[in-house]
Design a protein around this motif. Structure first.
Motif, PDB file in Angstrom:
ATOM      1  N   MET A   1      -9.414 -20.099 -19.098  1.00  0.00           N
ATOM      2  CA  MET A   1      -8.559 -19.597 -18.014  1.00  0.00           C
ATOM      3  C   MET A   1      -7.292 -18.939 -18.552  1.00  0.00           C
ATOM      4  SD  MET A   1      -9.223 -19.579 -14.842  1.00  0.00           S
ATOM      5  CE  MET A   1     -10.482 -20.868 -15.002  1.00  0.00           C
ATOM      6  N   GLU A   2      -7.189 -18.866 -19.859  1.00  0.00           N
ATOM      7  CA  GLU A   2      -5.969 -18.331 -20.454  1.00  0.00           C
ATOM      8  C   GLU A   2      -6.190 -16.909 -20.944  1.00  0.00           C
ATOM      9  OE1 GLU A   2      -2.917 -19.798 -21.001  1.00  0.00           O
ATOM     10  OE2 GLU A   2      -3.451 -21.578 -19.860  1.00  0.00           O
ATOM     11  N   ASP A   3      -6.493 -15.998 -20.045  1.00  0.00           N
ATOM     12  CA  ASP A   3      -6.730 -14.615 -20.404  1.00  0.00           C
ATOM     13  C   ASP A   3      -5.503 -14.045 -21.105  1.00  0.00           C
ATOM     14  OD1 ASP A   3      -8.915 -13.770 -17.830  1.00  0.00           O
ATOM     15  OD2 ASP A   3      -7.849 -15.634 -17.968  1.00  0.00           O
ATOM     16  N   GLN A   4      -5.751 -13.465 -22.205  1.00  0.00           N
ATOM     17  CA  GLN A   4      -4.643 -12.876 -22.941  1.00  0.00           C
ATOM     18  C   GLN A   4      -4.988 -11.447 -23.311  1.00  0.00           C
ATOM     19  OE1 GLN A   4      -2.098 -14.787 -22.992  1.00  0.00           O
ATOM     20  NE2 GLN A   4      -0.740 -13.334 -23.947  1.00  0.00           N
ATOM     21  N   ASN A   5      -6.099 -10.972 -22.778  1.00  0.00           N
ATOM     22  CA  ASN A   5      -6.569  -9.639 -23.120  1.00  0.00           C
ATOM     23  C   ASN A   5      -5.779  -8.545 -22.402  1.00  0.00           C
ATOM     24  OD1 ASN A   5      -7.502 -10.760 -20.834  1.00  0.00           O
ATOM     25  ND2 ASN A   5      -9.676 -10.521 -21.307  1.00  0.00           N
ATOM     26  N   GLN A   6      -5.110  -8.929 -21.349  1.00  0.00           N
ATOM     27  CA  GLN A   6      -4.392  -7.938 -20.574  1.00  0.00           C
ATOM     28  C   GLN A   6      -3.039  -7.652 -21.211  1.00  0.00           C
ATOM     29  OE1 GLN A   6      -4.336  -9.009 -16.392  1.00  0.00           O
ATOM     30  NE2 GLN A   6      -2.274  -8.200 -16.286  1.00  0.00           N
ATOM     31  N   SER A   7      -2.663  -6.391 -21.262  1.00  0.00           N
ATOM     32  CA  SER A   7      -1.374  -6.079 -21.873  1.00  0.00           C
ATOM     33  C   SER A   7      -0.242  -6.442 -20.935  1.00  0.00           C
ATOM     34  CB  SER A   7      -1.306  -4.598 -22.217  1.00  0.00           C
ATOM     35  OG  SER A   7      -1.051  -3.853 -21.056  1.00  0.00           O
ATOM     36  N   CYS A   8       0.827  -6.893 -21.499  1.00  0.00           N
ATOM     37  CA  CYS A   8       1.940  -7.405 -20.706  1.00  0.00           C
ATOM     38  C   CYS A   8       3.199  -6.997 -21.424  1.00  0.00           C
ATOM     39  CB  CYS A   8       1.793  -8.928 -20.608  1.00  0.00           C
ATOM     40  SG  CYS A   8       3.060  -9.790 -19.705  1.00  0.00           S
ATOM     41  N   LYS A   9       3.411  -5.697 -21.463  1.00  0.00           N
ATOM     42  CA  LYS A   9       4.519  -5.226 -22.297  1.00  0.00           C
ATOM     43  C   LYS A   9       5.869  -5.468 -21.637  1.00  0.00           C
ATOM     44  CE  LYS A   9       3.758  -0.974 -23.158  1.00  0.00           C
ATOM     45  NZ  LYS A   9       3.825   0.499 -23.262  1.00  0.00           N
ATOM     46  N   PRO A  10       6.811  -5.892 -22.456  1.00  0.00           N
ATOM     47  CA  PRO A  10       8.156  -6.133 -21.955  1.00  0.00           C
ATOM     48  C   PRO A  10       8.786  -4.832 -21.469  1.00  0.00           C
ATOM     49  CG  PRO A  10       8.105  -6.238 -24.341  1.00  0.00           C
ATOM     50  CD  PRO A  10       6.698  -6.174 -23.886  1.00  0.00           C
ATOM     51  N   CYS A  11       9.407  -4.887 -20.322  1.00  0.00           N
ATOM     52  CA  CYS A  11      10.078  -3.710 -19.796  1.00  0.00           C
ATOM     53  C   CYS A  11      11.551  -3.846 -20.096  1.00  0.00           C
ATOM     54  CB  CYS A  11       9.861  -3.639 -18.290  1.00  0.00           C
ATOM     55  SG  CYS A  11      10.235  -5.173 -17.441  1.00  0.00           S
TER      56      CYS A  11
ATOM     57  N   GLN B   1       0.378 -14.526 -16.515  1.00  0.00           N
ATOM     58  CA  GLN B   1       0.248 -14.809 -17.936  1.00  0.00           C
ATOM     59  C   GLN B   1       1.545 -14.457 -18.636  1.00  0.00           C
ATOM     60  OE1 GLN B   1      -2.830 -11.394 -18.161  1.00  0.00           O
ATOM     61  NE2 GLN B   1      -2.293 -11.865 -20.273  1.00  0.00           N
TER      62      GLN B   1
ATOM     63  N   GLU C   1       3.517 -13.571 -22.375  1.00  0.00           N
ATOM     64  CA  GLU C   1       3.301 -13.064 -23.725  1.00  0.00           C
ATOM     65  C   GLU C   1       4.603 -13.219 -24.484  1.00  0.00           C
ATOM     66  OE1 GLU C   1       2.249  -8.675 -24.892  1.00  0.00           O
ATOM     67  OE2 GLU C   1       0.578  -9.629 -23.874  1.00  0.00           O
TER      68      GLU C   1
ATOM     69  N   CYS D   1       7.544 -12.624 -22.017  1.00  0.00           N
ATOM     70  CA  CYS D   1       7.370 -11.622 -20.972  1.00  0.00           C
ATOM     71  C   CYS D   1       6.199 -12.023 -20.086  1.00  0.00           C
ATOM     72  CB  CYS D   1       7.096 -10.263 -21.601  1.00  0.00           C
ATOM     73  SG  CYS D   1       6.958  -8.957 -20.382  1.00  0.00           S
TER      74      CYS D   1
ATOM     75  N   CYS E   1       3.666 -11.468 -16.735  1.00  0.00           N
ATOM     76  CA  CYS E   1       3.100 -10.477 -15.828  1.00  0.00           C
ATOM     77  C   CYS E   1       1.958 -11.118 -15.053  1.00  0.00           C
ATOM     78  CB  CYS E   1       2.607  -9.248 -16.589  1.00  0.00           C
ATOM     79  SG  CYS E   1       1.257  -9.597 -17.700  1.00  0.00           S
TER      80      CYS E   1
ATOM     81  N   ASN F   1      -1.638 -11.854 -13.847  1.00  0.00           N
ATOM     82  CA  ASN F   1      -2.990 -11.787 -14.386  1.00  0.00           C
ATOM     83  C   ASN F   1      -3.878 -11.153 -13.319  1.00  0.00           C
ATOM     84  OD1 ASN F   1      -5.680 -12.329 -15.020  1.00  0.00           O
ATOM     85  ND2 ASN F   1      -5.130 -14.140 -16.191  1.00  0.00           N
TER      86      ASN F   1
END
Lengths: 111, 111
Positions: A1-11, B84, B86, B93, B95, B97
């Motif tokens: 349940m810990e998806d980390q594939n999605q990008s989550c770039k700091p803004c 999630q 990061e 950061c 975001c 999911n």
DNA sequence: CCGATCCATCGTTAATCAACGATAATGATG
DNA sequence: CATCATTATCGTTGATTAACGATGGATCGG
């Protein structure tokens, strides 16, 4: 349940959003979500959807819970507007409140 | 909130539905619903949707709650798979999911 | 009117939640 | 290496929840 594939770039934009309190809309969704935030209540809603309507006593027989507990859960669902009960002689017939359930669906969908 | 305009006629079919326990699907929906069953968590999700991503500290500034409380709410959302985090240097950061939120939407929509 | 049935409500108990301050852990910076 | 900044975690407190049995009010059948 810990998806980390999605990008989550700091803004790095400054805080353009003003500090706001929790809105009535937040409260409304939380309240509706809370009504179904228990497995027994989800099951009750599903049972009522399957059968379209059901007398309280039948629901109790279908649930692994005491009568008073089921009644309590039905009260919570009713207060949230997801279910409604109609007195039918000595019994009470419950059914899903279409409008209430639709409101929940809409609020979740527009997230 | 007490709609009574909808018909809710008692059904007299015998209990055709077998007694079943609470299904994993009921538990799953209840768990996801519970994650957003608090105004602060709804607001957090909405903030993250507006900004697409946000460092924890910014979220704390935007919320009328202590840092540790916000962190706790974020943990709950993360464990439910709705959000999630990061690690970005000393910051984190957060975001939404997308998949997790979609799952919640789907389970609610198919009610 | 009486008893039986059905359901909501009350009162209790144990468990969980929400909020906070304080503390620890992690990484950056000098 | 020492310090600062950032965030997670810990420990506590008070409030809320979930579950149950028991009680009480309403309605129907005789």
């Amino acid at each position: 349940m810990e998806d980390q594939n999605q990008s989550c770039k700091p803004c790095e934009q400054g805080s353009t959003i003003p500090v706001s309190h929790i809105s009535p809309s937040d409260e409304a969704l939380a309240e509706l979500a809370w009504a179904i935030a228990h497995p027994a209540r989800v099951k009750l809603v599903r049972l009522l959807l399957e059968r379209s309507a059901c007398v309280c006593g039948e629901l109790v027989e279908l649930m692994p819970l005491a009568q008073s507990t089921v009644s309590q859960h039905l009260k919570i669902l009713k207060e949230a507007g997801i279910v409604q009960g109609e007195i039918d002689g000595p019994r009470v017939c419950y059914c899903v409140n279409i409008a209430g359930l639709a409101r929940l669906k809409a609020l979740v969908a527009e997230l």
